[in-house]
Scaffold this active site. Structure first.
Site, short mmCIF file in Angstrom:
data_model
loop_
_atom_site.label_atom_id
_atom_site.label_comp_id
_atom_site.label_asym_id
_atom_site.label_seq_id
_atom_site.Cartn_x
_atom_site.Cartn_y
_atom_site.Cartn_z
N ARG A 131 -10.14 7.52 3.56
CA ARG A 131 -9.47 6.35 2.95
C ARG A 131 -9.08 6.66 1.49
NH1 ARG A 131 -14.02 2.08 4.19
NH2 ARG A 131 -12.80 0.60 2.94
N ARG A 144 0.82 -1.21 0.00
CA ARG A 144 0.00 0.00 0.00
C ARG A 144 0.85 1.25 0.00
NH1 ARG A 144 -5.05 -2.11 2.06
NH2 ARG A 144 -6.63 -0.50 1.97
N ARG A 158 -22.12 -2.22 1.49
CA ARG A 158 -21.43 -3.51 1.61
C ARG A 158 -21.78 -4.24 2.91
NH1 ARG A 158 -15.11 -3.79 1.03
NH2 ARG A 158 -15.23 -2.03 2.46
P1 AP5 Z 1 -8.92 -3.14 3.40
O1 AP5 Z 1 -9.78 -4.09 4.10
O2 AP5 Z 1 -7.93 -3.64 2.42
O3 AP5 Z 1 -9.88 -2.04 2.74
P2 AP5 Z 1 -9.81 -1.21 1.37
O4 AP5 Z 1 -8.53 -1.22 0.62
O5 AP5 Z 1 -10.32 0.11 1.74
O6 AP5 Z 1 -10.67 -2.01 0.41
P3 AP5 Z 1 -12.09 -2.59 0.67
O7 AP5 Z 1 -11.97 -3.92 1.35
O8 AP5 Z 1 -12.93 -1.55 1.31
O9 AP5 Z 1 -12.62 -2.75 -0.82
P4 AP5 Z 1 -12.46 -3.93 -1.87
O10 AP5 Z 1 -11.66 -3.41 -3.03
O11 AP5 Z 1 -12.00 -5.20 -1.25
O12 AP5 Z 1 -13.98 -4.05 -2.34
P5 AP5 Z 1 -15.03 -5.26 -2.27
O13 AP5 Z 1 -14.63 -6.34 -3.22
O14 AP5 Z 1 -15.32 -5.64 -0.88
O15 AP5 Z 1 -8.12 -2.26 4.48
C1 AP5 Z 1 -8.77 -1.66 5.57
C2 AP5 Z 1 -7.79 -0.79 6.35
O16 AP5 Z 1 -6.75 -1.62 6.90
C3 AP5 Z 1 -7.04 0.28 5.57
O17 AP5 Z 1 -7.83 1.44 5.43
C4 AP5 Z 1 -5.80 0.47 6.44
O18 AP5 Z 1 -6.08 1.27 7.56
C5 AP5 Z 1 -5.50 -0.93 6.94
N1 AP5 Z 1 -4.55 -1.65 6.05
C6 AP5 Z 1 -4.85 -2.74 5.27
N2 AP5 Z 1 -3.78 -3.13 4.57
C7 AP5 Z 1 -2.77 -2.29 4.92
C8 AP5 Z 1 -1.40 -2.16 4.50
N3 AP5 Z 1 -0.87 -2.99 3.60
N4 AP5 Z 1 -0.67 -1.16 5.04
C9 AP5 Z 1 -1.18 -0.33 5.96
N5 AP5 Z 1 -2.46 -0.37 6.39
C10 AP5 Z 1 -3.25 -1.35 5.87
O19 AP5 Z 1 -16.30 -4.52 -2.93
C11 AP5 Z 1 -16.95 -3.46 -2.26
C12 AP5 Z 1 -18.47 -3.56 -2.44
O20 AP5 Z 1 -18.80 -3.37 -3.81
C13 AP5 Z 1 -19.04 -4.92 -2.05
O21 AP5 Z 1 -20.28 -4.73 -1.43
C14 AP5 Z 1 -19.20 -5.66 -3.39
O22 AP5 Z 1 -20.29 -6.58 -3.35
C15 AP5 Z 1 -19.46 -4.52 -4.35
N6 AP5 Z 1 -18.87 -4.74 -5.67
C16 AP5 Z 1 -17.66 -5.30 -5.95
N7 AP5 Z 1 -17.43 -5.31 -7.27
C17 AP5 Z 1 -18.51 -4.72 -7.85
C18 AP5 Z 1 -18.86 -4.42 -9.20
N8 AP5 Z 1 -18.04 -4.73 -10.22
N9 AP5 Z 1 -20.05 -3.78 -9.42
C19 AP5 Z 1 -20.89 -3.47 -8.38
N10 AP5 Z 1 -20.62 -3.75 -7.09
C20 AP5 Z 1 -19.43 -4.35 -6.82
MG MG Z 2 -11.46 -5.80 0.70
#
Ligand code: AP5
Ligand code: MG
Length: 253
Positions: A210, A127, A166
């Site tokens: 974020r 990240r 979500r």
């Molecule tokens: P993390 O859990 O990784 O959160 P994020 O990067 O903010 O990503 P999300 O999990 O929110 O989204 P996603 O891309 O996985 O989407 P999803 O598939 O669920 O990290 C959380 C926190 O942890 C960070 O903010 C940080 O503080 C910390 N952290 C983590 N890793 C770190 C690192 N390496 N270094 C430092 N800190 C770290 O999809 C979202 C929604 O949309 C779902 O409801 C899904 O059903 C829907 N959806 C998905 N695809 C589609 C589509 N094509 N069309 C319509 N709806 C869709």
């Molecule tokens: Mg995720």
């Protein structure tokens, strides 16, 4: 059934057999560690871009492990560890947890997690540029360099609806959406029947922070992987099935 579907079914059955054999204490040959056949992938994308959604299918198709640093941190929060308590504050404020902690977390998984023998999908890691550099050094030492870094590209405006709608199954990391991908039964995981929850950082105020963090600290890794020649970008605003097909194309499937 197509050849591809058949291959998938066979791979899933082999994985299931291995799980069952492990359960009853049967020792079989070590899993294939043919490095050339491994999936070694980084998924890059803003919150809600679909990293977790696509990883679940990639994990099944390639029998690779899915290492999601956000899920790992939430597991620490749930267990109430010192790291979990500190991480929760940072996550709810949309910031990033210390690079060294995150790198060590991934290092330990790659070294000890047997499900990584056929490759890995890194979701939410690296990240930052230091995380990307340390990952490369770690993988070089193991002689298993990254093969692909796929960026899920999407405009920020489309992410509010995805994030606020979500629903998550905490134990598996499976995600649903109230409108776009609802569970069969309201607030219930399709596979286990367990309750679904909303993440504490899934609100508009935290999402704004974020996104700022993503653009400032994570997006630079796109340039980093463009330079190493393993980057590809995909339009993540499309329907999940279309995004899936584009990912497979990037992986030469
Ligand atoms: P993390 O859990 O990784 O959160 P994020 O990067 O903010 O990503 P999300 O999990 O929110 O989204 P996603 O891309 O996985 O989407 P999803 O598939 O669920 O990290 C959380 C926190 O942890 C960070 O903010 C940080 O503080 C910390 N952290 C983590 N890793 C770190 C690192 N390496 N270094 C430092 N800190 C770290 O999809 C979202 C929604 O949309 C779902 O409801 C899904 O059903 C829907 N959806 C998905 N695809 C589609 C589509 N094509 N069309 C319509 N709806 C869709
Ligand atoms: Mg995720």
């Amino acid at each position: 059934m197509s050849v591809e579907e058949l291959k998938n079914t066979v791979a899933k059955l082999q994985e299931r057999i291995q799980q069952l054999e492990k359960k009853v204490g049967v020792t079989t040959a070590a899993p294939t560690t043919d490095i050339a056949k491994q999936l070694r992938l980084v998924l890059i994308g803003a919150p809600g871009s679909g990293k977790g959604t696509q990883s679940a299918d990639l994990k099944d198709k390639f029998c690779a492990c899915h290492l999601a640093t956000g899920d790992m941190l939430r597991s620490q929060v749930k267990q109430g560890t010192k790291l979990g308590l500190e991480a929760k504050k940072i996550m709810d404020q949309g910031g990033l947890v210390n690079d060294e902690i995150m790198v060590n977390m991934i290092k330990s998984e790659l070294e000890t997690n047997k499900t990584c023998a056929k490759g890995f999908i890194l979701d939410g890691f690296p990240r930052t540029i230091p995380q990307a550099e340390k990952l490369d050094a770690m993988l070089k030492e193991r002689k298993t360099p990254l093969e692909n870094a796929i960026e899920l590209k999407i405009d920020d405006e489309l992410l509010v609806a995805r994030i606020t709608g979500r629903l998550v199954h905490p134990a598996s990391g499976r995600s649903y959406h109230k409108i776009f991908n609802p569970p069969k039964k309201e607030m219930t995981d399709d596979q286990t029947g367990e309750p679904l929850i909303q993440r504490s950082d899934d609100n508009e105020a935290a999402l704004k922070k974020r996104l700022v963090t993503y653009h400032q600290q994570t997006e630079p890794i796109v340039e980093y992987y463009k330079k190493t020649g393993i980057w590809s970008g995909i339009d993540a605003s499309q329907k999940p099935g279309k995004v899936w097909n584009d990912i497979l194309k990037c992986l030469g499937q």
